[in-house]
Design an enzyme around this catalytic site. Structure first.
Site, PDB file in Angstrom:
ATOM      1  CB  CYS A 186      46.764  31.832  46.841  1.00  0.00           C
ATOM      2  SG  CYS A 186      47.372  30.469  45.130  1.00  0.00           S
ATOM      3  NE  ARG A 233      44.296  37.274  47.187  1.00  0.00           N
ATOM      4  CZ  ARG A 233      45.185  38.355  46.503  1.00  0.00           C
ATOM      5  NH1 ARG A 233      44.413  39.036  46.589  1.00  0.00           N
ATOM      6  NH2 ARG A 233      46.415  37.645  45.424  1.00  0.00           N
ATOM      7  CD1 TRP A 244      41.223  30.232  42.416  1.00  0.00           C
ATOM      8  CD2 TRP A 244      42.852  29.898  40.861  1.00  0.00           C
ATOM      9  NE1 TRP A 244      40.314  29.982  41.421  1.00  0.00           N
ATOM     10  CE2 TRP A 244      41.566  30.300  40.092  1.00  0.00           C
ATOM     11  CE3 TRP A 244      43.760  30.087  40.260  1.00  0.00           C
ATOM     12  CZ2 TRP A 244      41.875  30.547  39.143  1.00  0.00           C
ATOM     13  CZ3 TRP A 244      43.895  29.878  38.459  1.00  0.00           C
ATOM     14  CH2 TRP A 244      42.632  30.216  37.982  1.00  0.00           C
ATOM     15  CG  ASN A 295      49.809  34.243  46.081  1.00  0.00           C
ATOM     16  OD1 ASN A 295      48.875  33.141  44.171  1.00  0.00           O
ATOM     17  ND2 ASN A 295      49.280  35.444  45.525  1.00  0.00           N
ATOM     18  N   GLY A 296      52.394  31.841  44.089  1.00  0.00           N
ATOM     19  CA  GLY A 296      52.724  31.877  42.406  1.00  0.00           C
ATOM     20  C   GLY A 296      52.451  30.738  42.271  1.00  0.00           C
ATOM     21  CD  GLU A 299      33.223  44.147  31.783  1.00  0.00           C
ATOM     22  OE1 GLU A 299      33.886  43.808  30.753  1.00  0.00           O
ATOM     23  OE2 GLU A 299      32.704  44.561  32.740  1.00  0.00           O
ATOM     24  CE  LYS A 337      31.619  41.642  34.228  1.00  0.00           C
ATOM     25  NZ  LYS A 337      32.872  41.916  35.041  1.00  0.00           N
ATOM     26  CD  GLU A 353      33.641  37.929  35.019  1.00  0.00           C
ATOM     27  OE1 GLU A 353      34.618  37.934  35.568  1.00  0.00           O
ATOM     28  OE2 GLU A 353      33.118  39.069  34.593  1.00  0.00           O
ATOM     29  CG  HIS A 413      30.320  39.324   7.282  1.00  0.00           C
ATOM     30  ND1 HIS A 413      30.567  39.723   5.871  1.00  0.00           N
ATOM     31  CD2 HIS A 413      30.279  40.511   7.478  1.00  0.00           C
ATOM     32  CE1 HIS A 413      30.403  40.714   5.191  1.00  0.00           C
ATOM     33  NE2 HIS A 413      30.375  41.993   6.802  1.00  0.00           N
ATOM     34  CE  LYS A 456      38.497  42.381  42.288  1.00  0.00           C
ATOM     35  NZ  LYS A 456      36.849  42.595  41.185  1.00  0.00           N
TER      36      LYS A 456
HETATM   37  C1  F6R Z   1      36.164  40.467  35.085  1.00  0.00           C
HETATM   38  C2  F6R Z   1      38.045  40.338  35.612  1.00  0.00           C
HETATM   39  C3  F6R Z   1      38.734  39.992  34.945  1.00  0.00           C
HETATM   40  C4  F6R Z   1      39.952  41.307  36.046  1.00  0.00           C
HETATM   41  C5  F6R Z   1      40.972  40.960  34.659  1.00  0.00           C
HETATM   42  C6  F6R Z   1      42.073  41.513  34.834  1.00  0.00           C
HETATM   43  O1  F6R Z   1      35.330  40.718  35.530  1.00  0.00           O
HETATM   44  O2  F6R Z   1      37.369  40.726  36.777  1.00  0.00           O
HETATM   45  O3  F6R Z   1      38.233  40.044  33.850  1.00  0.00           O
HETATM   46  O4  F6R Z   1      38.987  42.713  34.630  1.00  0.00           O
HETATM   47  O5  F6R Z   1      41.246  39.687  35.193  1.00  0.00           O
HETATM   48  O6  F6R Z   1      41.916  42.094  36.710  1.00  0.00           O
HETATM   49  P1  F6R Z   1      42.995  43.365  36.845  1.00  0.00           P
HETATM   50  O7  F6R Z   1      41.792  44.305  36.720  1.00  0.00           O
HETATM   51  O8  F6R Z   1      43.279  43.408  38.734  1.00  0.00           O
HETATM   52  O9  F6R Z   1      44.514  43.377  36.206  1.00  0.00           O
END
Ligand code: F6R
Length: 610
Positions: free
Chosen positions: A2, A27, A76, A102-103, A482, A486, A489, A505, A605
């Site tokens: 949002c 976002r 969103w 937003n929320g 990680e 990446k 996603e 295992h 985001k």
């Molecule tokens: C992955 C990604 C998310 C954020 C997670 C935490 O690429 O962006 O997994 O890392 O939502 O976000 P922050 O760091 O803003 O608390």
């Protein structure tokens, strides 16, 4: 997640709202809308549409409401599917009030029943619509009072923008557990969920605190607490450039941000690498404090959590302090054993992730000191921490976090070395060795980024893969988590990360002819063990992409199908550089699949709801 923009001034509001919302697209959203008031009509004019902002823009070509005060929103969906009706802004029953939110309002069902008993009819399935009706219900000629009265009845989180036909010279904004800033212009003022939305117009902002309300007029901004008392707030001046939040010739923000990693890491490390020492600004964890410290909890979500896993390995290895890494969403509900002898390190790029913020409050309530690692200056997590380590990565716009991760790792290593030296678990010479190695890292990442073509070519042969495994040992396992996140996603390819020793295992049953397996080998002490794991998966027909130091390339080439090299460097610090090829791999796979790289499906985001 949002986005909110609000404007009042001497210009037409719609173009400013749309432009601002475009800057917040990163976002994540599924619908958008604007509400504008022109000072004459009986009603506020609302235009909204499901889909991208371009759909709303097309609708506005047919009918663009005129007015110099307005609020805009990218939604969103949480309550109610993404459709035109559920999009924000929401108008009140008689059309005099419009609200963007937003929320999540947790008690919206009770409020809805109450309002229905008073004759209010609801058009949408959202929680937000109750706010619009409740403000109207509470309105007795004073919008500020009506909003404050409404906020007192709301449970949950909110950032709000509220306009009213009876008050054409002002609008109201408020926040709790969801970010909102006020931009201060000349004869015009703004609200927004994030700075890039208004940076074109002003660099001076107020950062609203929780449960604060702003009354925004074109020539003044007044801030109040929930009791209606005026609050004094210093102006925060934004000193980064708008170009940092624009693509600057790159095809996507994600590749731009990967290419910015050398700069981001250098900006994070340089101010803390003074002469031959590490100096952690104002963090000031003394020898005495560190000597009595019993445990460290690292708390975060997603990519930041994975940075925490690397942090655990590094901090435990150098300081001998036990470290637990916790997913914020689990930590806050599991009655954790935390006390005043514990330090909680909360990692968050945005500083607004609700789960991390709530976990921070939980740890604080139980007595732990809070040290946060945050990228966004003045964000909620930064403001509620005892000490803040800012990662100077610059704005990160692509939903997939890249350069922020490298800088979060930089913070983890600086903590590990500084704490260890103060506790006497490493010598001055060892600290100096790590310090000097950290100093080299930006140039090493630069080399990896410049050599990215090989990764692109490899991706072009494998982007139709159905499932990809990442396996590693020790820090390479943390790195694999990680790398795998990446990839999934943004490419939407199923992927899992496994510890090399865990394959036998169970997981190895899933490796068959042609399965792609990504294998980082950057840990000297585990190198041979990892080679054995590669042999194991190769024997089952896997295609292996290995990532290793230049000095091992010839050796690894004997077993892997492709070897991506990173410059030779200390094993302990290697993840900061070894993640970059994995990010590049995910990026190219996503581009080749034709995905919306910067705005992957279903993701936001800044996750400001639970
Ligand atoms: C992955 C990604 C998310 C954020 C997670 C935490 O690429 O962006 O997994 O890392 O939502 O976000 P922050 O760091 O803003 O608390």
């Amino acid at each position: 997640m949002c986005g909110i923009v609000g404007y009042i001034g001497n210009k037409q509001a719609v173009p400013i709202l749309i432009e601002g919302l475009k800057k917040l697209e990163y976002r994540g959203y599924d619908s958008a809308g604007v509400a504008v008031y022109n000072g004459n009509d009986d009603n506020i004019n609302v235009v909204k549409a499901k889909g991208r902002l371009s759909v709303l823009e097309n609708k506005l070509k047919t009918y663009c409401p005129d007015g110099m005060m307005g609020i805009g929103h990218t939604r969103w969906a949480t309550h109610g599917e993404p459709n035109d009706v559920n999009s924000h802004p929401h108008a009140s029953q008689n059309g005099i009030i419009a609200v963007v939110h937003n929320g999540i309002i947790e008690n919206y069902m009770q409020l809805k029943e109450f309002l229905q008993s008073k004759g209010y009819c609801f058009q949408s399935d959202t929680d937000t619509e109750v706010i619009a009706h409740l403000v109207e219900y509470n309105y007795r000629g004073d919008l500020l009072n009506a909003v404050i009265k409404t906020l007192n009845d709301l449970e949950g989180s909110y950032a709000l923008g509220v306009i009213c036909t009876q008050c054409p010279d002002e609008f109201i904004a408020a926040r709790k557990d969801s970010p909102l800033i006020v931009g201060i212009g000349k004869n015009e003022n703004f609200i927004a969920s994030d700075i890039p939305a208004i940076l074109k117009y002003t660099r001076d902002i107020y950062i609203l605190e929780d449960k604060e309300i702003a009354c925004v007029k074109k020539d003044s901004v007044s801030i109040y607490n929930i009791l209606g008392e005026k609050v004094k707030r210093d102006i925060f001046h934004v000193d980064w450039d708008i170009s940092s939040a624009e693509k600057g010739g790159f095809e996507h923000f994600m590749i731009k941000e990967i290419c910015e990693e050398p700069k981001a890491v250098k900006s994070t490390l340089s101010p803390r690498l003074k002469d031959s020492k590490i100096v952690l600004d104002n963090i000031n964890l003394t020898k005495e404090y560190l000597a009595q410290l019993e445990k460290i909890y690292i708390i975060a979500c997603g990519t930041a959590y994975h940075a925490g896993v690397v942090g655990k390995y590094a901090i435990e290895k150098l300081t001998r302090i036990p470290v637990e890494v916790e997913l914020a969403s689990e930590f806050r509900y599991r009655d954790p054993i935390v006390n005043k002898n514990h330090l909680s390190i909360v990692i968050s790029q945005s500083g607004e992730t609700l789960d991390s913020l709530m976990a921070l409050r939980e740890a604080k309530k139980r007595g732990a000191r809070i040290l946060s690692v945050v990228n966004v200056v003045g964000s909620s997590i930064a403001r509620e921490s005892d000490n803040v380590f800012y990662t100077w990565a610059g704005p990160e716009i692509a939903v997939a976090s890249t350069k922020a991760y490298n800088t979060q790792l930089s913070a983890m290593y600086l903590f590990a070395i500084d704490f260890a030296l103060k506790r006497g678990t490493i010598s001055v010479d060892e600290a100096k060795k790590y310090r000097n190695e950290l100093d080299r890292i930006p140039s090493l990442i630069e080399k990896i980024v410049n050599d990215r073509e090989k990764i692109q070519k490899f991706a072009s042969r494998h982007y139709n893969a159905k499932s990809i495994f990442f396996i590693g040992r020790g820090l390479d396992y943390a790195l694999s988590m990680e790398g795998s996140l990446k990839l999934k996603e943004i490419s939407y390819i199923h992927s899992e990360a496994y510890a090399g020793g865990e394959l036998k295992h169970g997981t190895i049953a899933l490796i068959e002819e042609g399965t792609l397996v990504v294998c980082p080998l950057t840990q000297e002490s585990l190198f041979d063990k990892m080679l054995s794991n590669i042999k194991e998966v190769k024997a089952r027909g896997a295609v292996v992409m290995a990532i290793t130091h230049e000095k091992h390339a010839l050796m690894v080439e004997k077993y892997a199908d492709i070897v991506i090299t990173i410059p030779d460097m200390e094993s302990l610090l290697s993840p900061i550089a070894a993640i970059t090829p994995m990010q590049l791999f995910a990026y190219y796979m996503s581009v080749l699949k034709g995905n919306d790289v910067d705005k992957p499906r279903n993701l936001a985001k800044s996750v400001t709801v639970e």
